[in-house]
Every structure is written in C-alpha cells, then in structure tokens.
Design an enzyme around this catalytic site. Structure first.
Site, PDB file in Angstrom:
ATOM      1  N   LYS A  35      27.613  20.383  43.207  1.00 52.76           N
ATOM      2  CA  LYS A  35      27.924  21.726  42.711  1.00 52.76           C
ATOM      3  C   LYS A  35      28.530  21.645  41.312  1.00 52.76           C
ATOM      4  O   LYS A  35      28.169  22.397  40.410  1.00 52.76           O
ATOM      5  CB  LYS A  35      28.900  22.408  43.685  1.00 52.76           C
ATOM      6  CG  LYS A  35      29.066  23.881  43.442  1.00 52.76           C
ATOM      7  CD  LYS A  35      29.990  24.523  44.459  1.00 52.76           C
ATOM      8  CE  LYS A  35      29.252  25.121  45.626  1.00 52.76           C
ATOM      9  NZ  LYS A  35      30.098  25.876  46.547  1.00 52.76           N
ATOM     10  N   THR A 120      41.773  33.715  52.351  1.00 55.77           N
ATOM     11  CA  THR A 120      42.465  34.497  53.380  1.00 55.77           C
ATOM     12  C   THR A 120      42.971  33.544  54.453  1.00 55.77           C
ATOM     13  O   THR A 120      42.185  32.785  55.027  1.00 55.77           O
ATOM     14  CB  THR A 120      41.501  35.525  53.995  1.00 55.77           C
ATOM     15  OG1 THR A 120      40.989  36.314  52.932  1.00 55.77           O
ATOM     16  CG2 THR A 120      42.195  36.411  55.002  1.00 55.77           C
ATOM     17  N   GLU A 150      42.568  38.085  47.686  1.00 56.81           N
ATOM     18  CA  GLU A 150      41.486  38.690  46.889  1.00 56.81           C
ATOM     19  C   GLU A 150      40.929  39.897  47.629  1.00 56.81           C
ATOM     20  O   GLU A 150      40.913  39.913  48.859  1.00 56.81           O
ATOM     21  CB  GLU A 150      40.380  37.650  46.630  1.00 56.81           C
ATOM     22  CG  GLU A 150      39.890  36.869  47.842  1.00 56.81           C
ATOM     23  CD  GLU A 150      38.850  37.587  48.671  1.00 56.81           C
ATOM     24  OE1 GLU A 150      38.256  38.536  48.137  1.00 56.81           O
ATOM     25  OE2 GLU A 150      38.650  37.200  49.835  1.00 56.81           O
ATOM     26  N   ARG A 153      34.529  42.226  47.025  1.00 57.07           N
ATOM     27  CA  ARG A 153      33.359  42.296  47.907  1.00 57.07           C
ATOM     28  C   ARG A 153      32.208  41.544  47.258  1.00 57.07           C
ATOM     29  O   ARG A 153      31.971  41.712  46.055  1.00 57.07           O
ATOM     30  CB  ARG A 153      32.937  43.762  48.103  1.00 57.07           C
ATOM     31  CG  ARG A 153      33.908  44.577  48.944  1.00 57.07           C
ATOM     32  CD  ARG A 153      33.705  46.051  48.680  1.00 57.07           C
ATOM     33  NE  ARG A 153      33.842  46.322  47.248  1.00 57.07           N
ATOM     34  CZ  ARG A 153      33.397  47.419  46.639  1.00 57.07           C
ATOM     35  NH1 ARG A 153      32.769  48.333  47.318  1.00 57.07           N
ATOM     36  NH2 ARG A 153      33.578  47.595  45.340  1.00 57.07           N
ATOM     37  N   CYS A 279      33.893  37.069  55.795  1.00 59.49           N
ATOM     38  CA  CYS A 279      35.287  37.513  55.899  1.00 59.49           C
ATOM     39  C   CYS A 279      35.596  38.306  57.162  1.00 59.49           C
ATOM     40  O   CYS A 279      36.387  37.858  57.985  1.00 59.49           O
ATOM     41  CB  CYS A 279      35.666  38.318  54.663  1.00 59.49           C
ATOM     42  SG  CYS A 279      35.808  37.254  53.225  1.00 59.49           S
TER      43      CYS A 279
HETATM   44  C1  UDX Z   1      36.688  31.068  51.088  1.00 54.39           C
HETATM   45  C2  UDX Z   1      37.313  31.367  52.448  1.00 54.39           C
HETATM   46  O1  UDX Z   1      36.392  31.020  53.458  1.00 54.39           O
HETATM   47  C3  UDX Z   1      37.703  32.778  52.626  1.00 54.39           C
HETATM   48  O2  UDX Z   1      38.481  32.962  53.760  1.00 54.39           O
HETATM   49  C4  UDX Z   1      38.493  33.215  51.520  1.00 54.39           C
HETATM   50  O3  UDX Z   1      38.886  34.542  51.627  1.00 54.39           O
HETATM   51  C5  UDX Z   1      38.014  32.800  50.196  1.00 54.39           C
HETATM   52  O4  UDX Z   1      37.603  31.450  50.162  1.00 54.39           O
HETATM   53  P1  UDX Z   1      34.257  31.336  50.013  1.00 54.39           P
HETATM   54  O5  UDX Z   1      34.644  31.207  48.604  1.00 54.39           O
HETATM   55  O6  UDX Z   1      33.208  32.330  50.360  1.00 54.39           O
HETATM   56  O7  UDX Z   1      35.482  31.768  50.951  1.00 54.39           O
HETATM   57  O8  UDX Z   1      33.892  29.902  50.616  1.00 54.39           O
HETATM   58  P2  UDX Z   1      32.789  28.858  50.119  1.00 54.39           P
HETATM   59  O9  UDX Z   1      31.733  29.572  49.340  1.00 54.39           O
HETATM   60  O10 UDX Z   1      32.448  28.042  51.299  1.00 54.39           O
HETATM   61  O11 UDX Z   1      33.590  27.971  49.049  1.00 54.39           O
HETATM   62  C6  UDX Z   1      34.529  27.018  49.348  1.00 54.39           C
HETATM   63  C7  UDX Z   1      34.392  25.885  48.335  1.00 54.39           C
HETATM   64  O12 UDX Z   1      35.463  24.972  48.493  1.00 54.39           O
HETATM   65  C8  UDX Z   1      33.100  25.087  48.486  1.00 54.39           C
HETATM   66  O13 UDX Z   1      32.440  25.006  47.239  1.00 54.39           O
HETATM   67  C9  UDX Z   1      33.580  23.691  48.939  1.00 54.39           C
HETATM   68  O14 UDX Z   1      32.773  22.651  48.450  1.00 54.39           O
HETATM   69  C10 UDX Z   1      34.984  23.664  48.353  1.00 54.39           C
HETATM   70  N1  UDX Z   1      35.923  22.750  49.039  1.00 54.39           N
HETATM   71  C11 UDX Z   1      36.078  22.779  50.372  1.00 54.39           C
HETATM   72  C12 UDX Z   1      36.699  21.890  48.271  1.00 54.39           C
HETATM   73  O15 UDX Z   1      36.573  21.848  47.053  1.00 54.39           O
HETATM   74  N2  UDX Z   1      37.611  21.093  48.898  1.00 54.39           N
HETATM   75  C13 UDX Z   1      37.775  21.082  50.243  1.00 54.39           C
HETATM   76  O16 UDX Z   1      38.592  20.336  50.759  1.00 54.39           O
HETATM   77  C14 UDX Z   1      36.975  21.961  51.016  1.00 54.39           C
HETATM   78  C1  UDX Z   2      35.057  41.894  52.357  1.00 54.32           C
HETATM   79  C2  UDX Z   2      36.184  42.835  51.869  1.00 54.32           C
HETATM   80  O1  UDX Z   2      35.704  44.168  51.730  1.00 54.32           O
HETATM   81  C3  UDX Z   2      36.742  42.330  50.571  1.00 54.32           C
HETATM   82  O2  UDX Z   2      37.837  43.137  50.157  1.00 54.32           O
HETATM   83  C4  UDX Z   2      37.174  40.923  50.890  1.00 54.32           C
HETATM   84  O3  UDX Z   2      38.184  40.460  50.325  1.00 54.32           O
HETATM   85  C5  UDX Z   2      36.021  40.033  51.203  1.00 54.32           C
HETATM   86  O4  UDX Z   2      35.499  40.556  52.416  1.00 54.32           O
HETATM   87  P1  UDX Z   2      32.524  41.468  51.835  1.00 54.32           P
HETATM   88  O5  UDX Z   2      32.544  40.734  53.125  1.00 54.32           O
HETATM   89  O6  UDX Z   2      31.975  40.783  50.637  1.00 54.32           O
HETATM   90  O7  UDX Z   2      33.974  41.976  51.446  1.00 54.32           O
HETATM   91  O8  UDX Z   2      31.651  42.807  52.031  1.00 54.32           O
HETATM   92  P2  UDX Z   2      31.967  44.313  52.462  1.00 54.32           P
HETATM   93  O9  UDX Z   2      31.442  45.197  51.422  1.00 54.32           O
HETATM   94  O10 UDX Z   2      33.375  44.507  52.871  1.00 54.32           O
HETATM   95  O11 UDX Z   2      31.020  44.462  53.735  1.00 54.32           O
HETATM   96  C6  UDX Z   2      31.248  43.706  54.919  1.00 54.32           C
HETATM   97  C7  UDX Z   2      30.221  44.060  55.976  1.00 54.32           C
HETATM   98  O12 UDX Z   2      30.410  45.382  56.444  1.00 54.32           O
HETATM   99  C8  UDX Z   2      28.769  43.991  55.492  1.00 54.32           C
HETATM  100  O13 UDX Z   2      27.989  43.401  56.511  1.00 54.32           O
HETATM  101  C9  UDX Z   2      28.382  45.435  55.294  1.00 54.32           C
HETATM  102  O14 UDX Z   2      27.003  45.667  55.463  1.00 54.32           O
HETATM  103  C10 UDX Z   2      29.189  46.110  56.390  1.00 54.32           C
HETATM  104  N1  UDX Z   2      29.518  47.515  56.100  1.00 54.32           N
HETATM  105  C11 UDX Z   2      30.327  47.837  55.057  1.00 54.32           C
HETATM  106  C12 UDX Z   2      29.047  48.519  56.947  1.00 54.32           C
HETATM  107  O15 UDX Z   2      28.319  48.249  57.920  1.00 54.32           O
HETATM  108  N2  UDX Z   2      29.409  49.812  56.671  1.00 54.32           N
HETATM  109  C13 UDX Z   2      30.215  50.164  55.635  1.00 54.32           C
HETATM  110  O16 UDX Z   2      30.500  51.363  55.474  1.00 54.32           O
HETATM  111  C14 UDX Z   2      30.691  49.144  54.798  1.00 54.32           C
END
Ligand code: UDX
Ligand code: UDX
Length: 470
Positions: A35, A120, A150, A153, A279
């Site tokens: 990455k 989170t 954070e 969305r 999330c």
């Molecule tokens: C993550 C969390 O899952 C979520 O709960 C939170 O709100 C935001 O951070 P996300 O960014 O979507 O969400 O996760 P992901 O896309 O899997 O990215 C995590 C990154 O951390 C990956 O690139 C992974 O390679 C990296 N990682 C993981 C490290 O650099 N070190 C580690 O020990 C583990």
């Molecule tokens: C969520 C939170 O909203 C954001 O603040 C956070 O920190 C990361 O997680 P995300 O998961 O990216 O964001 O998407 P979001 O727009 O919240 O939608 C989540 C799911 O709910 C999706 O599957 C979406 O399709 C569904 N959704 C959302 C509904 O079914 N109805 C709605 O009215 C809104």
C-alpha cells in the site's frame, strides 16, 4: 504541526490528506508495504470523492507515506491511530491492532506528544493505550492519550472532514486539549474556508464548525452512541416500512411527515435493505458488548440489529413474490457496495442479498460503478459482471436495485424495458416513484410502498377503457 497517522485505510488516508490540506506536515504510516509503495507511486487505493485531488496536491510536499512507525512518531507532535478495529466472534471489538500500535510507538515518544484515537473504539481503550505505553517504558509525563472520533461517511468523507457538524475532542489535560485545538484551528477560526482552493462547501454545512470538548471516555462513548442512534433511525424506519406494506400506506409519505418534525429530522430515514459497512454493524456489536461487560443489557441494540438482518431476508422474499420460483432465474443486480459513492463492500447488504440469491440458484449479472473489483474477490462464478446497468439488464427476468448510487436513479426506463426479458424491477432503495414506474410499463416492487403489479396494471387499464367507452 507535525502529525503521524497510523493506518492508511478509508479513515487514516482521508484524515491524513485533510490534515495536510489544512497546513500540517503529515506522515501516513501503514504496515502494508504494498500500500505504501502504491501511495508513493501516486496510486489512490480507494474510491473517495476529492481524495485524488488532495493526494495530488500534497504528495511529496506536506504529505509523506512510510512503513517506518518509529521514525514517523519521533518526528511528530501528534500521533493519530486509525488502524482497523474489527469485530471478534463474540461481537466485541478486536483491539489487537491498536495494542500493537501502542506498543510500537512507546519507544519513539521522546518529547511530549499527544496520542489520539481516531478509530472507533470502546470506552476505556484510552486507559489501556496509556497502560500499554507505560508498560513499554514510555515516560508518564511525555504523552497524553486523547479521543478525536471521525464522522466521515464513505463517499463524502473529505467533505465531511472539512464541513463537519462538530469537531469532538476528548481529552483529560489542558496541555493535550491545546494541541488538538491548534490542529483544528484552521477550521474552527474559519480561515480554511476563505481559501480559493478550499474543498467546495456542501449545501447544509455550517462554518466554522463548533468544537465539543469532553473527557476522553465521553468522546469514546459518544461515538458509539452516535453510530448506534443513526443505525436505530434506519432500523426504525425500516420497521415502519414493513407496517406500511401490511396496511397499504406509503413509507415515503410517512417519512416526509415524520422527518419534517425538527425534533426528528429528515436524514437517515431512508428505508432500504438495511445498513452495512465497516462501522454501523461492527460498532453496534461492540457497543452492545462493552455495555454488557459493564453490567448494562442494551437490548434496544439487539432489536436494531435484528430488524436490519430481517430487512435483507424480506427483500429476498420480495424477489420471490415478484418471480414465484427463483431457481434458474437470471437477475440483473445494480449495486454491490454497502452504499453509493464508495467501492467498499465490507458487510454490504447488497452483497449479502446477491449471495442469498445465488444460493437460491439464480444466475446474476451485476454492475456497480466502483465496487466490482472488490466484489469479484468474494463472489462465485454464478455472478457475471457487466460494464453498465443496461448490459446487466439484457435478457434478465428482473432488475434489482441494491445500492443507492445516483446514476441508478436516472436510468433510461424505455431502454431498460426493451432489454429486460420481463419489465420487472425490485427496488431495495426506493429510487423510483411507483406511479412513474406504472406509467413506464413496469411491474415494480419497492420498500414500504404498494407494489405495481401486472394485475394492478391490467385492472387500471380495464378501468380506463371502461371510463373511455362510457
Ligand atoms: C478503521 C476502523 O476499522 C474503524 O473502526 C475506524 O472507525 C476507523 O479506522 P478503516 O480505515 O476503514 O477503519 O480500516 P482499513 O481500511 O482496514 O484501514 C486500516 C489500515 O491500518 C490498513 O491499511 C492496515 O494495513 C493498517 N494497519 C493495520 C496498520 O498499519 N497497522 C496495524 O497494526 C494494523
Ligand atoms: C458511518 C457514519 O455515518 C459516519 O459518521 C462514521 O463515522 C463512519 O460510519 P458510513 O458507514 O460510511 O458512515 O456510511 P453511512 O452513510 O452512515 O451509511 C451506513 C449504511 O446505512 C449504508 O449501508 C447506507 O446505505 C445505510 N443507510 C444510510 C440507510 O439504509 N438509510 C439511510 O437513511 C442512511
């Protein structure tokens, strides 16, 4: 300020690029060397609006990518932890990545630094991070642990960073709060928004955003509460939609009347096939688990999760109702991502429905504007991938809309009708108006609204003929 962001995934990468855009020196760290190499070569690993522009603007200038945690931390004033916090089999959050980062940064603290939870995490995680760092010989007064949840969305994460409803700082010392205030000063003092190259302001945004300062524990907890409340809103309206279907009411009309109550608000009241993503599902399970661990049975959350699961099952039943038997049917599927605007398929209800239909013996022709590469890795050979919605629809017994991508709401209905074997649409996101679909000649099933059926169409045209003849 100098900032290290550990974890360059959906959250870390966006937050890091945005920190660079408000003027900070940022090192994004990841233990996935592939990455890091890709990012250094100019690749953009995820589909996220405005992210390519921000990376191009700051890469190699104020934004650097590295696999070297120690050096990045040493060079920084603040270290944001944005690694994954997936669910364990028991439903609680797996914090082993967070722990390993805490261990890894302990030896690199040196001068005073703020360690900030961006992922989170359950309440008490900050205490554990502190404990782990002290165990690994970090000096007690050389760091504070803060929480800065954070609210980004996926799909609108960059805009959500700059135009957030509020910035939450959870901190237990004045020194730590001051560092975080300084980091966000370009947003809270409004100076960022005066820049000609600022990311465009969305319609509803209030600027400058207010800052909510709480204890670290309160910030950790409010993030779980926030996601749980939003998920509850979605499950609530999905439950109301089911009642609407039983009694012949229209959920969209109900939403209009309910959402205009300013105490409730119109957002997150879109009925559909349920929430997914990285999330809501994980955070609800984790919130449930942490409450139980501390003596409170949060049963409300069980029901929110139950309604959400049920919504997928109900959708498959709807497809069955439209088609009678499923084995051997060819279905066009529009949308595989967990929502529109992203390539993310984690806990995607669209993917779950697709897999359920494959298990029923259906052949699927699927299209998603961004998520097909990721979906290909998990779907079986019963799924073909199309290059656009019309190719997916060709000779299908029905078309299913599973993700709320904007382009799926603007299809050429005449063209679609000509391509489908039968003009049947089962819409899991209520993107079309049933009356308009009836006029366009479709049998149309959606969520919480009366279906437009062939029988209904025939009755209507018979009534129209009778009226004309009379
Ligand atoms: C993550 C969390 O899952 C979520 O709960 C939170 O709100 C935001 O951070 P996300 O960014 O979507 O969400 O996760 P992901 O896309 O899997 O990215 C995590 C990154 O951390 C990956 O690139 C992974 O390679 C990296 N990682 C993981 C490290 O650099 N070190 C580690 O020990 C583990
Ligand atoms: C969520 C939170 O909203 C954001 O603040 C956070 O920190 C990361 O997680 P995300 O998961 O990216 O964001 O998407 P979001 O727009 O919240 O939608 C989540 C799911 O709910 C999706 O599957 C979406 O399709 C569904 N959704 C959302 C509904 O079914 N109805 C709605 O009215 C809104």
């Amino acid at each position: 300020m100098r900032i290290a962001v550990i974890g360059s995934g959906y959250v870390g990468l966006v937050a890091g690029a945005c920190f660079a855009d408000i003027g900070h020196e940022v090192i994004l760290v990841d233990n996935d060397q592939q990455k890091i190499t890709g990012l250094n070569q100019g690749q953009v690993p995820i589909h996220e609006k405005f992210l390519p522009e921000l990376l191009a603007r700051h890469r190699g200038q104020r934004l650097h990518f590295s696999g070297d945690l120690h050096t990045a931390v040493e060079a920084s004033d603040a270290v944001f932890i944005a690694v994954g916090t997936p669910s364990t089999e028991r439903g609680d959050a797996d914090l082993s990545y967070v722990e390993s980062v805490a261990r890894g940064i302990s030896g690199a603290i040196g001068r005073y630094k703020v360690v900030v939870e961006k992922s989170t995490v359950p309440v008490y995680t900050s205490e554990w991070i502190r404990k782990i760092m002290l165990r690994n010989a970090a000096a007690p007064d050389s760091f504070d642990v803060a929480s800065n949840p954070e609210f980004m969305r996926e799909g609108t994460a960059v805009s959500d960073f700059f135009y957030t409803d509020r910035i939450v700082i959870g901190s237990d010392t004045a020194r730590c709060t001051a560092v975080l205030r300084e980091i966000y000063a370009p947003l809270t003092d409004g100076s960022y928004y005066l820049r000609p190259d600022a990311i465009p302001r969305p319609d509803r945004a209030q600027i400058p955003p207010p800052m909510v300062v709480t204890s670290t524990k309160s910030a950790e907890l409010l993030k779980h509460a926030c996601n749980a409340f939003l998920a509850r809103k979605i499950s609530f309206i999905n439950a109301v939609a089911s009642v609407c279907e039983s009694v012949g009411a229209d959920v969209q009309q109900v939403v209009e009347g309910v959402g205009t109550d300013s105490r409730i608000g119109p957002r997150f009241l879109n009925p559909g096939i349920g929430y997914g993503g990285s999330c809501f599902p994980k955070d609800l399970r984790a919130f449930r688990a942490v409450a139980r661990e501390h003596g409170y049975e949060f049963r409300l959350l069980d029901e929110v999760m139950h309604i959400n699961e049920d919504q997928r099952y109900r959708f498959v039943q709807k497809v069955r109702k439209a088609l009678w038997t499923l084995r051997g049917k060819r279905l066009a599927v529009l949308g595989l991502a967990f929502k529109g605007g992203t390539d993310d398929i984690r806990e995607s209800p669209a993917l779950a429905v697709t897999q359920a239909l494959v298990a029923e013996g259906c052949a699927i022709s699927a299209y998603d504007p961004a998520a097909m590469d990721r979906a290909r890795e998990v779907l079986t050979s019963s799924v073909e991938f199309a290059s656009d919605p019309y190719e997916a629809a060709r000779d299908a017994d029905a078309l299913l809309i599973l993700t709320e991508w904007e382009e799926f709401a603007a299809l050429d209905l005449n063209r679609l009708r000509g391509l489908l074997k039968y003009p049947i649409v089962v819409d899991g996101r209520n993107l079309y108006d049933p009356a308009a679909m009836a006029v366009a000649g479709f049998t149309y099933y959606s969520i919480g609204r009366t279906a437009v059926t062939e029988e209904g169409q025939q009755l209507q045209s018979a009534a129209a003929r009778k009226f004309k003849n009379a």
